[in-house]
Scaffold this motif. Sequence first.
Motif, PDB file in Angstrom:
ATOM      1  N   LEU A   1      -1.478  -0.739   8.894  1.00 60.14           N
ATOM      2  CA  LEU A   1      -1.265   0.457   8.453  1.00 60.14           C
ATOM      3  C   LEU A   1      -0.869   1.423   9.471  1.00 60.14           C
ATOM      4  CD1 LEU A   1      -4.303   0.501   6.234  1.00 60.14           C
ATOM      5  CD2 LEU A   1      -2.127  -0.425   5.701  1.00 60.14           C
ATOM      6  N   SER A   2      -0.329   1.073  10.532  1.00 62.75           N
ATOM      7  CA  SER A   2       0.152   2.258  11.349  1.00 62.75           C
ATOM      8  C   SER A   2       1.572   2.766  10.987  1.00 62.75           C
ATOM      9  CB  SER A   2       0.105   1.653  13.033  1.00 62.75           C
ATOM     10  OG  SER A   2       1.303   0.510  12.984  1.00 62.75           O
ATOM     11  N   GLY A   3       2.154   2.135  10.203  1.00 62.26           N
ATOM     12  CA  GLY A   3       3.640   2.487  10.268  1.00 62.26           C
ATOM     13  C   GLY A   3       4.522   1.567  10.758  1.00 62.26           C
ATOM     14  N   ASN A   4       4.110   0.982  11.902  1.00 63.25           N
ATOM     15  CA  ASN A   4       4.865  -0.028  12.781  1.00 63.25           C
ATOM     16  C   ASN A   4       4.471  -1.513  12.237  1.00 63.25           C
ATOM     17  OD1 ASN A   4       6.213   1.983  14.084  1.00 63.25           O
ATOM     18  ND2 ASN A   4       4.291   2.105  15.472  1.00 63.25           N
ATOM     19  N   GLY A   5       3.567  -1.583  11.558  1.00 58.06           N
ATOM     20  CA  GLY A   5       2.996  -2.956  11.131  1.00 58.06           C
ATOM     21  C   GLY A   5       3.837  -3.579   9.839  1.00 58.06           C
ATOM     22  N   ALA A   6       3.602  -4.598   9.465  1.00 55.58           N
ATOM     23  CA  ALA A   6       4.172  -5.242   8.221  1.00 55.58           C
ATOM     24  C   ALA A   6       3.256  -5.904   7.575  1.00 55.58           C
ATOM     25  CB  ALA A   6       5.343  -6.106   8.649  1.00 55.58           C
ATOM     26  N   PRO A   7       2.440  -5.163   6.634  1.00 54.93           N
ATOM     27  CA  PRO A   7       1.450  -6.016   6.175  1.00 54.93           C
ATOM     28  C   PRO A   7       1.933  -6.715   4.807  1.00 54.93           C
ATOM     29  CG  PRO A   7       1.298  -3.562   5.494  1.00 54.93           C
ATOM     30  CD  PRO A   7       2.190  -3.843   6.599  1.00 54.93           C
ATOM     31  N   LYS A   8       1.117  -7.891   4.739  1.00 53.94           N
ATOM     32  CA  LYS A   8       1.729  -8.618   3.445  1.00 53.94           C
ATOM     33  C   LYS A   8       1.057  -7.904   1.888  1.00 53.94           C
ATOM     34  CE  LYS A   8       1.025 -13.026   5.491  1.00 53.94           C
ATOM     35  NZ  LYS A   8       0.280 -14.519   5.218  1.00 53.94           N
ATOM     36  N   PHE A   9       1.942  -8.252   1.180  1.00 54.04           N
ATOM     37  CA  PHE A   9       1.699  -7.525  -0.214  1.00 54.04           C
ATOM     38  C   PHE A   9       0.072  -7.563  -0.475  1.00 54.04           C
ATOM     39  CE2 PHE A   9       1.657  -7.147  -5.020  1.00 54.04           C
ATOM     40  CZ  PHE A   9       2.153  -5.947  -4.824  1.00 54.04           C
ATOM     41  N   ASP A  10      -0.350  -8.717  -0.300  1.00 56.24           N
ATOM     42  CA  ASP A  10      -1.793  -9.096  -0.827  1.00 56.24           C
ATOM     43  C   ASP A  10      -2.739  -8.229   0.135  1.00 56.24           C
ATOM     44  OD1 ASP A  10      -1.274 -10.773   1.469  1.00 56.24           O
ATOM     45  OD2 ASP A  10      -3.084 -12.075   1.010  1.00 56.24           O
ATOM     46  N   THR A  11      -2.363  -7.784   1.397  1.00 52.08           N
ATOM     47  CA  THR A  11      -3.144  -7.000   2.168  1.00 52.08           C
ATOM     48  C   THR A  11      -3.202  -5.615   1.521  1.00 52.08           C
ATOM     49  OG1 THR A  11      -2.664  -8.204   4.133  1.00 52.08           O
ATOM     50  CG2 THR A  11      -3.468  -5.908   4.497  1.00 52.08           C
ATOM     51  N   VAL A  12      -2.238  -5.195   1.011  1.00 57.90           N
ATOM     52  CA  VAL A  12      -2.001  -3.923   0.578  1.00 57.90           C
ATOM     53  C   VAL A  12      -2.638  -3.766  -0.862  1.00 57.90           C
ATOM     54  CG1 VAL A  12      -0.379  -2.093  -0.506  1.00 57.90           C
ATOM     55  CG2 VAL A  12       0.428  -3.282   1.478  1.00 57.90           C
ATOM     56  N   VAL A  13      -2.693  -4.775  -1.521  1.00 60.78           N
ATOM     57  CA  VAL A  13      -3.383  -4.784  -2.798  1.00 60.78           C
ATOM     58  C   VAL A  13      -5.002  -4.733  -2.611  1.00 60.78           C
ATOM     59  CG1 VAL A  13      -3.878  -6.120  -4.923  1.00 60.78           C
ATOM     60  CG2 VAL A  13      -1.470  -5.805  -4.068  1.00 60.78           C
ATOM     61  N   LYS A  14      -5.463  -5.477  -1.806  1.00 57.37           N
ATOM     62  CA  LYS A  14      -6.702  -5.680  -1.316  1.00 57.37           C
ATOM     63  C   LYS A  14      -7.067  -4.112  -0.832  1.00 57.37           C
ATOM     64  CE  LYS A  14      -7.375 -10.341   0.169  1.00 57.37           C
ATOM     65  NZ  LYS A  14      -7.431 -11.232   1.417  1.00 57.37           N
ATOM     66  N   VAL A  15      -6.430  -3.520  -0.003  1.00 59.95           N
ATOM     67  CA  VAL A  15      -6.677  -2.198   0.426  1.00 59.95           C
ATOM     68  C   VAL A  15      -6.827  -1.263  -0.809  1.00 59.95           C
ATOM     69  CG1 VAL A  15      -6.035  -0.008   1.762  1.00 59.95           C
ATOM     70  CG2 VAL A  15      -5.933  -2.565   2.901  1.00 59.95           C
TER      71      VAL A  15
ATOM     72  N   ALA B   1       2.839  10.311  -4.706  1.00 61.40           N
ATOM     73  CA  ALA B   1       3.961  11.025  -3.964  1.00 61.40           C
ATOM     74  C   ALA B   1       4.531  10.299  -2.972  1.00 61.40           C
ATOM     75  CB  ALA B   1       3.290  12.542  -3.607  1.00 61.40           C
ATOM     76  N   THR B   2       3.911   9.802  -2.175  1.00 60.69           N
ATOM     77  CA  THR B   2       4.556   8.862  -1.006  1.00 60.69           C
ATOM     78  C   THR B   2       5.255   7.927  -1.289  1.00 60.69           C
ATOM     79  OG1 THR B   2       2.364   9.652   0.179  1.00 60.69           O
ATOM     80  CG2 THR B   2       3.932   7.847   1.099  1.00 60.69           C
ATOM     81  N   LEU B   3       4.843   7.054  -2.621  1.00 60.86           N
ATOM     82  CA  LEU B   3       5.359   5.899  -2.984  1.00 60.86           C
ATOM     83  C   LEU B   3       6.774   6.276  -3.667  1.00 60.86           C
ATOM     84  CD1 LEU B   3       5.269   2.991  -3.682  1.00 60.86           C
ATOM     85  CD2 LEU B   3       4.295   3.600  -5.766  1.00 60.86           C
ATOM     86  N   GLU B   4       6.865   7.347  -4.257  1.00 57.81           N
ATOM     87  CA  GLU B   4       8.092   8.179  -4.924  1.00 57.81           C
ATOM     88  C   GLU B   4       9.195   8.271  -3.884  1.00 57.81           C
ATOM     89  OE1 GLU B   4       6.819  11.432  -7.236  1.00 57.81           O
ATOM     90  OE2 GLU B   4       5.899   9.938  -8.724  1.00 57.81           O
ATOM     91  N   GLU B   5       8.513   8.533  -2.688  1.00 60.19           N
ATOM     92  CA  GLU B   5       9.773   8.844  -1.593  1.00 60.19           C
ATOM     93  C   GLU B   5      10.573   7.536  -1.184  1.00 60.19           C
ATOM     94  OE1 GLU B   5      10.539  11.745   0.254  1.00 60.19           O
ATOM     95  OE2 GLU B   5       9.145  12.704  -1.295  1.00 60.19           O
ATOM     96  N   GLY B   6       9.955   6.491  -1.578  1.00 64.92           N
ATOM     97  CA  GLY B   6      10.845   5.126  -1.256  1.00 64.92           C
ATOM     98  C   GLY B   6      10.776   4.655   0.233  1.00 64.92           C
ATOM     99  N   ASP B   7       9.877   5.170   1.031  1.00 68.57           N
ATOM    100  CA  ASP B   7       9.757   4.664   2.476  1.00 68.57           C
ATOM    101  C   ASP B   7       8.600   3.869   2.569  1.00 68.57           C
ATOM    102  OD1 ASP B   7       9.686   4.451   5.092  1.00 68.57           O
ATOM    103  OD2 ASP B   7      10.411   6.591   5.708  1.00 68.57           O
ATOM    104  N   THR B   8       8.661   2.595   2.836  1.00 69.12           N
ATOM    105  CA  THR B   8       7.731   1.798   2.914  1.00 69.12           C
ATOM    106  C   THR B   8       6.700   2.252   4.142  1.00 69.12           C
ATOM    107  OG1 THR B   8       8.837   0.168   4.062  1.00 69.12           O
ATOM    108  CG2 THR B   8       8.590  -0.195   1.431  1.00 69.12           C
ATOM    109  N   ASP B   9       7.519   2.373   5.235  1.00 65.17           N
ATOM    110  CA  ASP B   9       6.646   2.766   6.391  1.00 65.17           C
ATOM    111  C   ASP B   9       6.060   3.991   6.281  1.00 65.17           C
ATOM    112  OD1 ASP B   9       7.961   0.774   7.790  1.00 65.17           O
ATOM    113  OD2 ASP B   9       9.222   1.752   8.810  1.00 65.17           O
ATOM    114  N   LEU B  10       6.545   4.786   5.623  1.00 68.84           N
ATOM    115  CA  LEU B  10       5.607   6.139   5.211  1.00 68.84           C
ATOM    116  C   LEU B  10       4.276   5.917   4.323  1.00 68.84           C
ATOM    117  CD1 LEU B  10       5.325   9.124   5.447  1.00 68.84           C
ATOM    118  CD2 LEU B  10       6.828   9.457   3.609  1.00 68.84           C
TER     119      LEU B  10
END
Length: 101
Positions: free
Chosen positions: A67-81, A26-35
């Motif tokens: 993951l604070s919303g102010n960070g900019a994690p790399k895609f590989d970090t997101v995938v690992k998480v 549901a969050t992904l569908e919002e389209g807001d990467t910070d969210l």
Amino acid sequence: MGMTTTKWDASEYLDSSEMICEYLKATLEEGDTDLLMVAIGNVAKAKGMTEIAQKADLNRQNLYKALSGNGAPKFDTVVKVLQAFGLKLTLATADETLPAS
């Protein structure tokens, strides 16, 4: 007489794999990467940030920041998480009603 309120914490309600998956979808569908990063952070908090950092082979403090919303994690970090959550990324067409070509 005043009303007492408490801050709502999504992580308190993320108690099943299905709930976590639906929440992130549901969050992904919002389209807001910070969210989305905040939502992933809420899931990590619900599952235990230290445990997720260990499973993802990441530094816990850096994971909090990413993951604070102010960070900019790399895609590989997101995938690992996400993998540490027991999830995987998949793709689908934007309009499931389109005929296959």
